[in-house]
Design an enzyme around this catalytic site. Structure first.
Site, PDB file in Angstrom:
ATOM      1  N   LYS A  63       0.823  -1.233   0.026  1.00  0.00           N
ATOM      2  CA  LYS A  63       0.013   0.039  -0.169  1.00  0.00           C
ATOM      3  C   LYS A  63       0.888   1.319  -0.027  1.00  0.00           C
ATOM      4  CE  LYS A  63      -0.299  -0.602   4.972  1.00  0.00           C
ATOM      5  NZ  LYS A  63      -1.178  -1.186   6.005  1.00  0.00           N
ATOM      6  N   ARG A  81       1.461 -11.137   6.547  1.00  0.00           N
ATOM      7  CA  ARG A  81       1.215  -9.882   5.611  1.00  0.00           C
ATOM      8  C   ARG A  81       2.196  -8.878   6.045  1.00  0.00           C
ATOM      9  NH1 ARG A  81      -3.886 -10.176   8.082  1.00  0.00           N
ATOM     10  NH2 ARG A  81      -3.268  -8.268   9.276  1.00  0.00           N
ATOM     11  N   TYR A 128      15.089  30.027   8.762  1.00  0.00           N
ATOM     12  CA  TYR A 128      13.653  30.601   9.169  1.00  0.00           C
ATOM     13  C   TYR A 128      13.228  30.559  10.679  1.00  0.00           C
ATOM     14  CZ  TYR A 128      11.416  30.248   4.366  1.00  0.00           C
ATOM     15  OH  TYR A 128      11.230  30.481   3.284  1.00  0.00           O
ATOM     16  N   CYS A 170      13.634  23.731   5.840  1.00  0.00           N
ATOM     17  CA  CYS A 170      12.673  24.575   4.929  1.00  0.00           C
ATOM     18  C   CYS A 170      12.082  23.560   4.038  1.00  0.00           C
ATOM     19  CB  CYS A 170      13.591  25.463   4.098  1.00  0.00           C
ATOM     20  SG  CYS A 170      14.830  26.379   4.831  1.00  0.00           S
TER      21      CYS A 170
END
Ligand SMILES: *Cc1c(COP(=O)(O)O)cnc(C)c1O
Length: 382
Positions: free
Chosen positions: A37, A220, A262, A310
């Site tokens: 998945k 699984r 930042y 960032c």
């Protein structure tokens, strides 16, 4: 790749090696249903599914109908189980593509049966049992509703399964919870013993590694296929399939007391050599590691990530490392010379798990596949 700014190298030999490790862990009577998945946990569905098939895997599980359709186009003759909900309106697609749909509640099963009847098609289903996770599934003792599934003319029961919620832990309380789930699942099977419920399966990666004595028709594995099981699991010789790399885009000397990045979160009392790296959180390198001095490998040396990550770039402190120039490769996850950074290290710094980090890697990250055994064309890693 010589041009890429941020890329992953996916080693399909290691993927096939991990399949062998799983086979050597489970009973000879048990088969692998590979869970691919979320684009094979961010590793790329197409190349990984073909490689798994080449390694002899013929049973797959995905989360959604779209993933199942994509996989069916690649592998026309495999069993594909959809673990999540599919709209009953898609009955025709499910039937036409021979997909196996999980049924997990009396309401859903009835709606699917009615839709199949209206479309005049047969649908294969597997019954999902809730043995204590309380996410999806028929209550394990809801025998009346479980028996009802076998009465729907257009639904054909192909298998029955449940899911473990703490199998990736060796804490005795968690092990006990898993044991309770196992016994509930067995109790459920016993009550349906006169019904043709088909194939059985229970174990995810944690269940395979930590509870390897269990014997059902399938296991699984998801995350362990990629060599990066999360949680607290025994060592069984898995190899990490993916490496994440980027480049130095520029190097500068930042004077003392200047802020880096930042948010004014990082400055130094001495001048530093700071390199900018061409990967950021939009690529899937987690912003949550900002300020954690995450390790990053360059030319076999560990540098530390500094400032906030960032969107497209991040900064590292290379003051103590010589001989670095712009364009050099940087390893964010993987090995360089004799040193390594595991996906688990970065996931842990980001306060998440490898599953989350792997499938967060974005499509902006170029993908290069490496395989020596394959007869197929795969892009070489140079
Ligand atoms: C995702 C998933 C798996 C695989 O889990 P891993 O921990 O990645 O091995 C197995 N079964 C179900 C129902 C799942 O949703």
């Amino acid at each position: 790749m010589s041009q890429s700014r941020a890329w992953m190298e996916v080693n399909l030999d290691y993927l096939q090696h991990n399949v062998e490790m799983i086979r050597s862990t489970i009973s000879k009577k048990t088969n692998i249903m590979a869970v691919v998945k979320a684009d094979a946990y961010g590793h790329g569905l197409e190349q990984t599914a073909l490689s798994l098939f080449e390694a002899g895997v013929t049973n797959f599980a995905v989360a959604t109908l779209d993933e199942a359709v994509q996989l069916r186009n690649l592998l026309p003759s495999t069993d594909i189980l959809i673990l999540g909900m599919t709209s009953p309106k898609e009955a025709l697609t499910l039937s036409r593509l021979r997909l196996i749909q999980s049924v997990f509640s009396p309401t859903y099963t009835k709606a699917l049966a009615i839709a199949a009847g209206k479309a005049g098609v047969n649908i294969q289903v597997e019954i999902k049992i809730d043995t204590g996770m309380n996410r999806m599934g028929y209550a394990y003792l809801d025998t009346i509703h479980l028996k009802e599934i076998f009465s729907y003319a257009y639904l054909h029961v192909h298998g029955i399964y449940s899911h473990l919620s703490v199998a990736d832990s060796l804490d005795p309380i968690d092990v006990e919870m898993t044991n309770v789930q196992v016994s509930r699942f067995n109790q459920c099977l016993a009550q349906l013993k006169d019904y043709p419920y088909g194939k059985t399966h229970l174990q995810n990666s944690g269940g395979i590694i930590n509870h390897s004595h269990l014997i059902y028709d399938f296991v699984r594995p998801g995350i362990m296929l990629f060599g990066i099981p999360s949680g607290e699991v025994k060592e069984i010789g898995l190899k990490p399939v993916l490496e994440l790399k980027a480049r130095i885009s520029m190097i500068k000397t930042v004077p003392m007391n200047e802020w880096v990045g930042y948010g004014r979160t990082c400055k130094f009392a001495t001048s530093r050599r700071i390199a900018t790296v061409s990967i950021g959180y939009a690529d899937g390198y987690p912003r949550a590691v900002s300020g954690k001095r995450a390790p990053i490998l360059i030319n076999g040396h560990f540098a530390k990530q500094v400032g906030n990550v960032c969107m497209d770039q991040l900064m590292i402190d290379i003051t103590d490392i010589d001989g670095i120039k712009s364009g050099d490769q940087v390893v964010l996850i993987g090995t360089s010379h004799d040193k390594a950074i595991s996906m688990d290290t970065i996931a842990t710094l980001a306060q998440t798990i490898t599953n989350d980090l792997a499938c967060s890697l974005s499509l902006r990250v170029s993908r290069y596949y490496q395989s020596t055994s394959s007869k197929r064309d795969v892009e070489p890693v140079v």
